[in-house]
Design an enzyme around this catalytic site. Sequence first.
Site, PDB file in Angstrom:
ATOM      1  N   HIS A   1      37.941  38.100  31.134  1.00 60.93           N
ATOM      2  CA  HIS A   1      38.193  39.281  31.963  1.00 60.93           C
ATOM      3  C   HIS A   1      39.660  39.283  32.425  1.00 60.93           C
ATOM      4  O   HIS A   1      40.304  38.237  32.480  1.00 60.93           O
ATOM      5  CB  HIS A   1      37.237  39.231  33.164  1.00 60.93           C
TER       6      HIS A   1
ATOM      7  N   VAL B   1      41.270  39.249  35.106  1.00 62.15           N
ATOM      8  CA  VAL B   1      41.785  38.369  36.172  1.00 62.15           C
ATOM      9  C   VAL B   1      41.682  36.882  35.837  1.00 62.15           C
ATOM     10  O   VAL B   1      42.136  36.049  36.608  1.00 62.15           O
ATOM     11  CB  VAL B   1      41.082  38.603  37.536  1.00 62.15           C
ATOM     12  N   LYS B   2      41.097  36.546  34.714  1.00 61.79           N
ATOM     13  CA  LYS B   2      40.890  35.132  34.410  1.00 61.79           C
ATOM     14  C   LYS B   2      42.161  34.494  33.846  1.00 61.79           C
ATOM     15  O   LYS B   2      43.087  35.184  33.429  1.00 61.79           O
ATOM     16  CB  LYS B   2      39.719  34.959  33.441  1.00 61.79           C
ATOM     17  N   ASN B   3      42.166  33.156  33.771  1.00 59.82           N
ATOM     18  CA  ASN B   3      43.335  32.417  33.290  1.00 59.82           C
ATOM     19  C   ASN B   3      43.804  32.883  31.913  1.00 59.82           C
ATOM     20  O   ASN B   3      44.986  32.952  31.640  1.00 59.82           O
ATOM     21  CB  ASN B   3      42.986  30.933  33.144  1.00 59.82           C
ATOM     22  N   LEU B   4      42.819  33.112  31.024  1.00 57.56           N
ATOM     23  CA  LEU B   4      43.118  33.550  29.668  1.00 57.56           C
ATOM     24  C   LEU B   4      42.384  34.873  29.492  1.00 57.56           C
ATOM     25  O   LEU B   4      41.171  34.923  29.692  1.00 57.56           O
ATOM     26  CB  LEU B   4      42.606  32.519  28.660  1.00 57.56           C
TER      27      LEU B   4
END
Length: 403
Positions: free
Chosen positions: A194, A196-199
Site C-alpha cells: 500500500h 504508505v508502506k515501506n515498499l
Amino acid sequence: MIPFSPPRIDQKVIDEVTSALKSGWITTGPKTKLFEKQITEYCGNKVSVAVNSWTMGMQVLLHWWGIGEGDEVILPAYTYCASANVIVHSGAKPVMVDVNEADFNISVDAIRKAITPKTKAIIAVDLAGFPCDYDAIMDLINEEAIQKQFNPHGENQEKLNRILIISDAAHSFGAIYKGKRAGSLTDISTFSFHAVKNLTTAEGGALCFDLPENFDHEIIYRDFCTMILHGQNKDALAKTQKGNWRYDVEEPGFKCNMTDLQAAIGLVELGRYEENLDRRKSIFEQYDAAFKNESWALTPLHTTVDKITSYHLYQLRIDGITENQRDKIMQLIFDQDVSVNVHFLPLPTLTAYKKRGYKMEDYPETWNKYHNEISLPVYFDLSDEQVQMVINAVKNAVSGLMM
Ligand SMILES: *Cc1c(COP(=O)(O)O)cnc(C)c1O
C-alpha cells in the site's frame, strides 16, 4: 507542512511505469513475474505470489487453508482492522489477545491461553516492522498437548497437522529475525505494498510461502495464480498465445492479481530498498538520540540481539498522559505543520468489533501502548532538517501541554 508518509515518486519510477504502459501489456505479465522472483530472492522464502493488496491475498489464503464457520483464528488486539476483517469474512471467529509489555507485538503467553481445539491459525503482526517471537510461537504450537488437540479438516490442514502460523508482515519488509529476513520467518507471510508502506506499488501485496518440505511449493504457486484469477487455469497473457484461447474453471476463484503497472513501481522500489532502509534507520537514530534523555519519552524497542526492525513506524509514547492529552499534544504538533499519526486504534475500540462483543478492558497492555502513542514521520525523502523540525515540534507540544 511535513507530510506523514508520502510515497517516493521520482523520475525513475515514472520512467518504469511509462515503459510498462508503452509495452502493450499492462495487467499481470512479465514484470509481475519478475517482481515475484525478486521478492523470493530478497526474502529467502520458497515461493511468492503478488496480489492487489494484503487484504485480498490474506482472504484467498484463509480460503485455501479451509477456514470457515466454527473455526478460530488468533490475532493481536493491537493491529490494523484488515487483520481481523479478513477473518470475519472467512466465517471464522477472530480471537483477539493482548500484546507484550516490552514491544507492540502479540504475547506468546496470551496465545497459549487462547488456543482451543477450534484454533486453525495464528496471525502474528510484526508491528511497526519489529518481528514477533516466531521461535517461541512455533515451539508453543508444536507442544504435544497443543499439537494433539488440533482438529484437521481438508488436505492442507491434514498435511501440516498443526496450527498454521501466518505473519502479518505488512510493516516488516526487510526486517531481520535471527539472521533471516521477514517473508521467510514462518509458514506464510503476507506483505502489503500500500502507498504508505515501506515498499509500495500504490496498492499491492504478496504472499510468501515457506511451508514444511511435505508441501509442493510449485503446486502452491500454480494454485494461487489460479485462485487469484477467477479460478481460470490460464492467465490473460497465456491466452494471447496463438490458438491458446480455451480455458477451464475448476473452482470459482477470486480476482486480486497484481498488474504490471504496479509491479513496475515495485521493481524500482525493491532495487533500491537497502538505501531506503538505511535512510529510515538514520531517522530512527536521530529520534532516539533526541528523546532518550527526556523524562517523559518512552522510545520504541526496535533492535535487539535477535531482531532488527524494518524501521516502518517510529512509535513514540509519552509517559504519564491520558488519551485526551495525547490527542491535544498531536494537535499542538499539527499546529506546527508536522503530520503525525496513531498506530493503531485497538480493534476493540472500533464499532464493528464492539458490536461483536470485544471489550477494551480485556486487553490492558494494548490500551497501555495505544493511549499515549504518537507515530512520527519516517520516509526516504524526509531530510535531516525536517527530522529536526519534527523533534522540535514534539518537544514544544509536550512542554505546551505541561504549561
Ligand atoms: C496496511 C496493513 C494491512 C492491509 O494492507 P492492504 O495492502 O491495504 O490490504 C494489514 N495489516 C497491517 C498491520 C497493515 O498495516
